[in-house]
Design a protein around this motif. Structure first.
Motif, PDB file in Angstrom:
ATOM      1  N   GLY A 226       0.799  -1.229   0.000  1.00 47.10           N
ATOM      2  CA  GLY A 226       0.000   0.000   0.000  1.00 47.10           C
ATOM      3  C   GLY A 226       0.828   1.272   0.000  1.00 47.10           C
ATOM      4  N   SER A 227       2.137   1.142  -0.145  1.00 51.33           N
ATOM      5  CA  SER A 227       2.978   2.343  -0.174  1.00 51.33           C
ATOM      6  C   SER A 227       2.755   3.103  -1.486  1.00 51.33           C
ATOM      7  CB  SER A 227       4.450   1.970   0.005  1.00 51.33           C
ATOM      8  OG  SER A 227       4.887   1.138  -1.042  1.00 51.33           O
ATOM      9  N   LEU A 228       3.190   4.371  -1.492  1.00 48.70           N
ATOM     10  CA  LEU A 228       3.004   5.227  -2.665  1.00 48.70           C
ATOM     11  C   LEU A 228       3.983   4.854  -3.761  1.00 48.70           C
ATOM     12  CD1 LEU A 228       2.817   8.755  -1.006  1.00 48.70           C
ATOM     13  CD2 LEU A 228       0.903   7.455  -2.000  1.00 48.70           C
ATOM     14  N   CYS A 229       3.568   5.098  -4.995  1.00 46.17           N
ATOM     15  CA  CYS A 229       4.468   4.861  -6.138  1.00 46.17           C
ATOM     16  C   CYS A 229       4.421   6.053  -7.088  1.00 46.17           C
ATOM     17  CB  CYS A 229       4.052   3.604  -6.892  1.00 46.17           C
ATOM     18  SG  CYS A 229       5.197   3.157  -8.225  1.00 46.17           S
ATOM     19  N   ALA A 230       5.582   6.430  -7.605  1.00 46.11           N
ATOM     20  CA  ALA A 230       5.668   7.468  -8.642  1.00 46.11           C
ATOM     21  C   ALA A 230       6.409   6.896  -9.843  1.00 46.11           C
ATOM     22  CB  ALA A 230       6.397   8.694  -8.111  1.00 46.11           C
ATOM     23  N   GLN A 231       6.163   7.496 -11.006  1.00 49.46           N
ATOM     24  CA  GLN A 231       6.847   7.048 -12.231  1.00 49.46           C
ATOM     25  C   GLN A 231       7.030   8.216 -13.192  1.00 49.46           C
ATOM     26  OE1 GLN A 231       4.654   4.474 -14.905  1.00 49.46           O
ATOM     27  NE2 GLN A 231       6.544   3.666 -15.801  1.00 49.46           N
ATOM     28  N   TYR A 232       8.231   8.284 -13.749  1.00 50.50           N
ATOM     29  CA  TYR A 232       8.492   9.212 -14.858  1.00 50.50           C
ATOM     30  C   TYR A 232       9.126   8.415 -15.981  1.00 50.50           C
ATOM     31  CZ  TYR A 232       7.571  13.018 -11.631  1.00 50.50           C
ATOM     32  OH  TYR A 232       6.969  13.864 -10.737  1.00 50.50           O
ATOM     33  N   GLU A 233       8.660   8.676 -17.189  1.00 53.42           N
ATOM     34  CA  GLU A 233       9.135   7.921 -18.354  1.00 53.42           C
ATOM     35  C   GLU A 233       9.349   8.835 -19.539  1.00 53.42           C
ATOM     36  OE1 GLU A 233       6.089   5.434 -20.133  1.00 53.42           O
ATOM     37  OE2 GLU A 233       7.564   4.277 -21.283  1.00 53.42           O
ATOM     38  N   HIS A 234      10.508   8.681 -20.186  1.00 54.82           N
ATOM     39  CA  HIS A 234      10.755   9.315 -21.484  1.00 54.82           C
ATOM     40  C   HIS A 234      11.098   8.249 -22.507  1.00 54.82           C
ATOM     41  CE1 HIS A 234      10.523  13.585 -20.869  1.00 54.82           C
ATOM     42  NE2 HIS A 234      11.509  13.660 -19.995  1.00 54.82           N
ATOM     43  N   THR A 235      10.822   8.583 -23.765  1.00 57.36           N
ATOM     44  CA  THR A 235      11.354   7.829 -24.901  1.00 57.36           C
ATOM     45  C   THR A 235      12.620   8.550 -25.353  1.00 57.36           C
ATOM     46  OG1 THR A 235       9.155   7.101 -25.599  1.00 57.36           O
ATOM     47  CG2 THR A 235      10.896   7.081 -27.267  1.00 57.36           C
ATOM     48  N   ILE A 236      13.712   7.813 -25.459  1.00 57.14           N
ATOM     49  CA  ILE A 236      14.983   8.449 -25.830  1.00 57.14           C
ATOM     50  C   ILE A 236      15.637   7.715 -27.007  1.00 57.14           C
ATOM     51  CG2 ILE A 236      15.410   9.243 -23.467  1.00 57.14           C
ATOM     52  CD1 ILE A 236      17.680   7.028 -23.486  1.00 57.14           C
ATOM     53  N   ALA A 237      16.375   8.482 -27.796  1.00 53.09           N
ATOM     54  CA  ALA A 237      17.178   7.902 -28.878  1.00 53.09           C
ATOM     55  C   ALA A 237      18.639   7.997 -28.477  1.00 53.09           C
ATOM     56  CB  ALA A 237      16.937   8.667 -30.169  1.00 53.09           C
ATOM     57  N   ILE A 238      19.381   6.923 -28.738  1.00 55.01           N
ATOM     58  CA  ILE A 238      20.817   6.931 -28.466  1.00 55.01           C
ATOM     59  C   ILE A 238      21.536   7.317 -29.754  1.00 55.01           C
ATOM     60  CG2 ILE A 238      22.772   5.457 -27.840  1.00 55.01           C
ATOM     61  CD1 ILE A 238      20.682   3.973 -26.020  1.00 55.01           C
ATOM     62  N   THR A 239      22.311   8.379 -29.677  1.00 51.29           N
ATOM     63  CA  THR A 239      23.021   8.866 -30.864  1.00 51.29           C
ATOM     64  C   THR A 239      24.494   9.056 -30.523  1.00 51.29           C
ATOM     65  OG1 THR A 239      22.942  11.261 -30.468  1.00 51.29           O
ATOM     66  CG2 THR A 239      20.937  10.241 -31.371  1.00 51.29           C
ATOM     67  N   GLU A 240      25.289   9.245 -31.575  1.00 52.46           N
ATOM     68  CA  GLU A 240      26.725   9.512 -31.372  1.00 52.46           C
ATOM     69  C   GLU A 240      26.927  10.762 -30.520  1.00 52.46           C
ATOM     70  OE1 GLU A 240      29.005   7.520 -32.016  1.00 52.46           O
ATOM     71  OE2 GLU A 240      28.540   6.354 -33.834  1.00 52.46           O
ATOM     72  N   ASP A 241      25.947  11.662 -30.559  1.00 52.10           N
ATOM     73  CA  ASP A 241      26.049  12.910 -29.789  1.00 52.10           C
ATOM     74  C   ASP A 241      25.399  12.810 -28.420  1.00 52.10           C
ATOM     75  OD1 ASP A 241      27.260  14.048 -32.034  1.00 52.10           O
ATOM     76  OD2 ASP A 241      25.320  14.600 -32.882  1.00 52.10           O
ATOM     77  N   GLY A 242      25.056  11.574 -28.002  1.00 53.96           N
ATOM     78  CA  GLY A 242      24.445  11.404 -26.674  1.00 53.96           C
ATOM     79  C   GLY A 242      22.960  11.121 -26.786  1.00 53.96           C
ATOM     80  N   PRO A 243      22.316  10.940 -25.616  1.00 59.14           N
ATOM     81  CA  PRO A 243      20.881  10.629 -25.622  1.00 59.14           C
ATOM     82  C   PRO A 243      20.053  11.840 -26.030  1.00 59.14           C
ATOM     83  CG  PRO A 243      21.699  10.869 -23.368  1.00 59.14           C
ATOM     84  CD  PRO A 243      22.892  11.003 -24.257  1.00 59.14           C
ATOM     85  N   VAL A 244      19.033  11.585 -26.845  1.00 61.79           N
ATOM     86  CA  VAL A 244      18.096  12.644 -27.242  1.00 61.79           C
ATOM     87  C   VAL A 244      16.717  12.265 -26.705  1.00 61.79           C
ATOM     88  CG1 VAL A 244      17.008  13.839 -29.174  1.00 61.79           C
ATOM     89  CG2 VAL A 244      19.409  13.109 -29.350  1.00 61.79           C
ATOM     90  N   ILE A 245      16.134  13.145 -25.913  1.00 62.19           N
ATOM     91  CA  ILE A 245      14.808  12.888 -25.335  1.00 62.19           C
ATOM     92  C   ILE A 245      13.753  13.250 -26.376  1.00 62.19           C
ATOM     93  CG2 ILE A 245      13.193  13.484 -23.489  1.00 62.19           C
ATOM     94  CD1 ILE A 245      15.636  14.161 -21.731  1.00 62.19           C
ATOM     95  N   LEU A 246      12.975  12.253 -26.800  1.00 59.77           N
ATOM     96  CA  LEU A 246      11.982  12.474 -27.874  1.00 59.77           C
ATOM     97  C   LEU A 246      10.635  12.926 -27.320  1.00 59.77           C
ATOM     98  CD1 LEU A 246      12.823   9.371 -30.096  1.00 59.77           C
ATOM     99  CD2 LEU A 246      13.800  11.677 -30.175  1.00 59.77           C
ATOM    100  N   THR A 247      10.478  12.886 -25.999  1.00 57.50           N
ATOM    101  CA  THR A 247       9.204  13.263 -25.369  1.00 57.50           C
ATOM    102  C   THR A 247       9.396  14.418 -24.389  1.00 57.50           C
ATOM    103  OG1 THR A 247       9.643  11.411 -23.848  1.00 57.50           O
ATOM    104  CG2 THR A 247       8.050  11.014 -25.606  1.00 57.50           C
ATOM    105  N   ASP A 248      10.371  15.275 -24.696  1.00 61.43           N
ATOM    106  CA  ASP A 248      10.743  16.354 -23.791  1.00 61.43           C
ATOM    107  C   ASP A 248       9.598  17.348 -23.612  1.00 61.43           C
ATOM    108  OD1 ASP A 248      12.260  18.023 -22.191  1.00 61.43           O
ATOM    109  OD2 ASP A 248      13.267  18.988 -23.883  1.00 61.43           O
ATOM    110  N   GLN A 249       9.233  17.629 -22.373  1.00 67.43           N
ATOM    111  CA  GLN A 249       8.212  18.664 -22.119  1.00 67.43           C
ATOM    112  C   GLN A 249       8.832  19.876 -21.457  1.00 67.43           C
ATOM    113  OE1 GLN A 249       5.531  17.451 -19.020  1.00 67.43           O
ATOM    114  NE2 GLN A 249       5.742  15.308 -19.442  1.00 67.43           N
ATOM    115  N   GLY A 250      10.138  19.959 -21.467  1.00 67.43           N
ATOM    116  CA  GLY A 250      10.806  21.109 -20.866  1.00 67.43           C
ATOM    117  C   GLY A 250      10.802  21.069 -19.357  1.00 67.43           C
ATOM    118  N   ASP A 251      10.780  19.855 -18.790  1.00 65.71           N
ATOM    119  CA  ASP A 251      10.734  19.749 -17.333  1.00 65.71           C
ATOM    120  C   ASP A 251      11.505  18.498 -16.903  1.00 65.71           C
ATOM    121  OD1 ASP A 251      10.144  20.074 -14.687  1.00 65.71           O
ATOM    122  OD2 ASP A 251       8.099  19.334 -14.860  1.00 65.71           O
TER     123      ASP A 251
END
Ligand code: MF3
Ligand code: CO
Length: 251
Positions: A226-251
Motif C-alpha cells: 500500500g505504499s506510494l508509487c511514482a513514475q516518470y518515463e521518457h522515450t529516448i534515442a541513443i546517438t553519437e552525440d548522446g541521448p536525445v529525449i523524444l518526449t521532452d516537455q521542458g521539465d
C-alpha cells in the motif's frame, strides 16, 4: 527484434513525442481536486486525435483506454475512472502516441492540489531525478546495466523500492521492442548501447516494497504494502552525440 532506427525514423518518433509532450503539458493544468481520471482520459484521447495522432494504448492487448491513470499506491496500468481526484493524491498518467505509424511513450506523475505530503513530494522529486540520471547513462558504449545500476543505487540510497516487475523497453513501430530496460542492475553488464537504439526509461519507485499485485481487473498494478508509487518515463534515442529525449516537455 532489435531494430536500429535511422535519423529519419528518429525524427518521426520525435514528432510523435512532441504531440505526447504537449498533451502532458495540457493535462498538467487540468489535474486538480474534483477532476476524474476518466475526464482526463477523454481529454487526452481527443487531444491526440486533434493533432493527427492515435492513442496506441487503446485496444493494446485489450487495454480499454487511451491513458493509464495510476493513483497513489497504483504502480501502473490503472484504469481511468469516475472517482474525483482528491487534494493530496498523486497520479501518474502514461500514454503512447502513434503518429504515422511511429510511436512515443511517456509517463509523468503529478500532484493533485496543494495538500500533497512532504513524503510524496520527495518521492516525485527523487523518481524524476532517477529518470534523468538513467538517461545520462544512455550513451554509446555504455551498457544497459549502467542505466539500471544508477537508478537502483540512487533510489535505494533514498530508501525507496525499485519496482522489478515492469520495465522500460525498445520502441519504434511497436510499443514493446527489444531490449528490455531494467531499472536495476550491475554496471558494465547487459547489452551494449548503440547509435540508433530507441528505448524508454521509466523507473517506478515506491516508499516501501517493490513487490506488486494485480487487481481483479487484470491490469491495475499496486504496491503489495500500500505504499506510494511514482513514475516518470521518457522515450529516448541513443546517438553519437548522446541521448536525445523524444518526449521532452521542458521539465
Ligand atoms: N505505456 C506503457 C509502457 O510504458 C504501456 C501501457 S500498457 C497498455 O510500456 F496496455 F496500456 F498499453
Ligand atoms: Co513504456
Amino acid at each position: 527484434m532489435l531494430e536500429l532506427k535511422t535519423a529519419a525514423q528518429i525524427e518521426a518518433m520525435r514528432s510523435a513525442g512532441g504531440v505526447l509532450a504537449a498533451c502532458h503539458r495540457e493535462l498538467r493544468s487540468r489535474i486538480k481536486p474534483g477532476v476524474t481520471t476518466a475526464e482526463l482520459d477523454r481529454f487526452a484521447e481527443q487531444f491526440m486525435l486533434d493533432h493527427g495522432t492515435k492513442p496506441e494504448q487503446k485496444g493494446y492487448h485489450g487495454y480499454p483506454f487511451a491513458t493509464c491513470a495510476s493513483v497513489n499506491d497504483v504502480i501502473c496500468h490503472g484504469f481511468p475512472d469516475d472517482r474525483p481526484l482528491e487534494d493530496g493524491d498523486i497520479v501518474t498518467i502514461d500514454m503512447v502516441v502513434n503518429k504515422d505509424g511511429w510511436l512515443a511513450d511517456s509517463a509523468w506523475s503529478y500532484q493533485v492540489g496543494s495538500g500533497v505530503s512532504e513524503q510524496a513530494k520527495k518521492l516525485l522529486e527523487v523518481t524524476k531525478a532517477a529518470l534523468y540520471l538513467g538517461i545520462r547513462q544512455a550513451v554509446v558504449g555504455n551498457r544497459l546495466g549502467d542505466i539500471g545500476h544508477i537508478i537502483q543505487s540512487f533510489a535505494e540510497a533514498h530508501g525507496y523500492g525499485v519496482v522489478r516487475n515492469f520495465t522500460g523497453h525498445g520502441i519504434g513501430q511497436y510499443m514493446h521492442e527489444e531490449p528490455t530496460v531494467l531499472h536495476f542492475g550491475k554496471p558494465g553488464k547487459g547489452m551494449r548501447l548503440k547509435p540508433g537504439m530507441v528505448l524508454t526509461i521509466e523507473p517506478m519507485l515506491t516508499t516501501g516494497t517493490y513487490e506488486t499485485f494485480i487487481d481483479a481487473d487484470g491490469w491495475t498494478a499496486r504496491t503489495m504494502d500500500g505504499s506510494l508509487c511514482a513514475q516518470y518515463e521518457h522515450t529516448i534515442a541513443i546517438t553519437e552525440d548522446g541521448p536525445v529525449i523524444l518526449t521532452d516537455q521542458g521539465d
